[in-house]
Design a protein around this motif. Structure first.
Motif, mmCIF file in Angstrom:
data_model
loop_
_atom_site.group_PDB
_atom_site.id
_atom_site.type_symbol
_atom_site.label_atom_id
_atom_site.label_comp_id
_atom_site.label_asym_id
_atom_site.label_seq_id
_atom_site.Cartn_x
_atom_site.Cartn_y
_atom_site.Cartn_z
ATOM 1 N N VAL A 131 4.373 52.977 -27.221
ATOM 2 C CA VAL A 131 4.940 51.653 -27.773
ATOM 3 C C VAL A 131 4.201 50.203 -27.190
ATOM 4 C CG1 VAL A 131 6.859 50.237 -27.731
ATOM 5 C CG2 VAL A 131 7.284 52.660 -28.023
ATOM 6 N N THR A 132 4.049 50.271 -25.897
ATOM 7 C CA THR A 132 3.402 49.229 -25.104
ATOM 8 C C THR A 132 3.271 49.704 -23.717
ATOM 9 O OG1 THR A 132 3.699 46.795 -24.483
ATOM 10 C CG2 THR A 132 5.782 48.338 -24.476
ATOM 11 N N TYR A 146 -4.362 53.549 -21.773
ATOM 12 C CA TYR A 146 -3.015 52.985 -21.510
ATOM 13 C C TYR A 146 -2.297 53.490 -22.802
ATOM 14 C CZ TYR A 146 -4.053 49.578 -17.943
ATOM 15 O OH TYR A 146 -4.266 49.111 -16.805
ATOM 16 N N LEU A 147 -3.031 53.841 -24.011
ATOM 17 C CA LEU A 147 -2.190 54.283 -25.065
ATOM 18 C C LEU A 147 -1.884 55.749 -25.086
ATOM 19 C CD1 LEU A 147 -3.571 51.603 -25.854
ATOM 20 C CD2 LEU A 147 -3.959 52.344 -28.245
ATOM 21 N N SER A 194 -2.488 42.147 -18.401
ATOM 22 C CA SER A 194 -3.067 42.961 -19.640
ATOM 23 C C SER A 194 -1.945 43.656 -20.285
ATOM 24 C CB SER A 194 -4.339 43.656 -19.500
ATOM 25 O OG SER A 194 -5.527 43.037 -19.177
ATOM 26 N N THR A 195 -1.722 43.366 -21.655
ATOM 27 C CA THR A 195 -0.505 44.207 -22.271
ATOM 28 C C THR A 195 -1.206 44.887 -23.469
ATOM 29 O OG1 THR A 195 0.168 42.258 -23.266
ATOM 30 C CG2 THR A 195 1.223 42.694 -21.285
ATOM 31 N N TYR A 196 -0.724 45.821 -23.964
ATOM 32 C CA TYR A 196 -1.281 46.535 -25.197
ATOM 33 C C TYR A 196 0.143 46.936 -26.117
ATOM 34 C CZ TYR A 196 -5.097 46.951 -22.019
ATOM 35 O OH TYR A 196 -6.139 46.644 -21.351
ATOM 36 N N TYR A 197 0.269 46.992 -27.169
ATOM 37 C CA TYR A 197 1.215 47.056 -28.000
ATOM 38 C C TYR A 197 0.789 47.946 -29.324
ATOM 39 C CZ TYR A 197 3.695 43.179 -25.726
ATOM 40 O OH TYR A 197 4.105 42.560 -24.924
ATOM 41 N N GLY A 227 4.138 52.144 -18.871
ATOM 42 C CA GLY A 227 4.100 52.039 -20.265
ATOM 43 C C GLY A 227 5.381 52.309 -20.849
ATOM 44 N N TRP A 228 5.659 52.152 -22.073
ATOM 45 C CA TRP A 228 6.836 52.597 -22.810
ATOM 46 C C TRP A 228 6.484 53.311 -24.071
ATOM 47 C CZ3 TRP A 228 12.019 52.115 -21.351
ATOM 48 C CH2 TRP A 228 12.211 51.103 -20.361
ATOM 49 N N PHE A 229 7.135 54.693 -23.998
ATOM 50 C CA PHE A 229 6.692 55.531 -25.285
ATOM 51 C C PHE A 229 8.213 55.838 -25.904
ATOM 52 C CE2 PHE A 229 3.182 56.064 -22.816
ATOM 53 C CZ PHE A 229 2.225 56.719 -23.298
ATOM 54 N N ARG A 230 8.238 56.329 -26.968
ATOM 55 C CA ARG A 230 9.418 56.618 -27.875
ATOM 56 C C ARG A 230 9.304 57.879 -28.611
ATOM 57 N NH1 ARG A 230 9.935 51.493 -32.164
ATOM 58 N NH2 ARG A 230 8.152 52.038 -33.528
#
Length: 126
Positions: free
Chosen positions: A48-49, A107-108, A57-60, A35-38
């Motif tokens: 973020v994603t 994931y979030l 599978s991807t999440y945004y 994952g990417w966070f900011r």
């Protein structure tokens, strides 16, 4: 243990693009969701994603949907974040994270990731 190192941050004008990279080492990269966070100054670290261990599978976050794209290359132990149409509100330190995650809702959540990189600064002017 998994070690993560982000790179590719920098200063860009609004409307421009950047590609961030996250290199992983220490364990089998393909076993982890990424994952990417900011985090901007004075604000919480936000999702973020994310991408599943298989890449299927991807999440945004709604704020980046249609502008950012996450991908992974398991052969290179690397995850990428392609950022297009950048806005000043995208300015933040971007963190790469890894975890053994299987439920889509998890994931979030930053609490479901076990390993974190040091972060890379992204600054968008105008």
């Amino acid at each position: 243990q998994v070690q993560l190192v982000e790179s590719g941050g920098g200063l860009v004008q609004a409307g421009g693009s950047l590609r961030l990279s996250c290199a992983a080492s220490g364990r089998t990269f393909s076993s982890y969701a990424m994952g990417w966070f900011r985090q901007a100054p004075g604000k919480e670290r936000d999702f973020v994603t994310a991408i599943s261990w298989s890449g299927g599978s991807t999440y945004y976050a709604d704020s980046v949907k249609g502008r950012f794209t996450i991908s992974r290359d398991n052969a290179k132990n690397t995850v990428y974040l392609q950022m297009n149409s950048l806005k000043p509100e995208d300015t933040a330190v971007y963190y790469c994270a890894a975890g053994r995650i299987f439920r889509w809702s998890d994931y979030l959540s930053r609490y479901r990731y076990d390993y974190w990189g040091q972060g890379t600064q992204v600054t968008v002017s105008s």
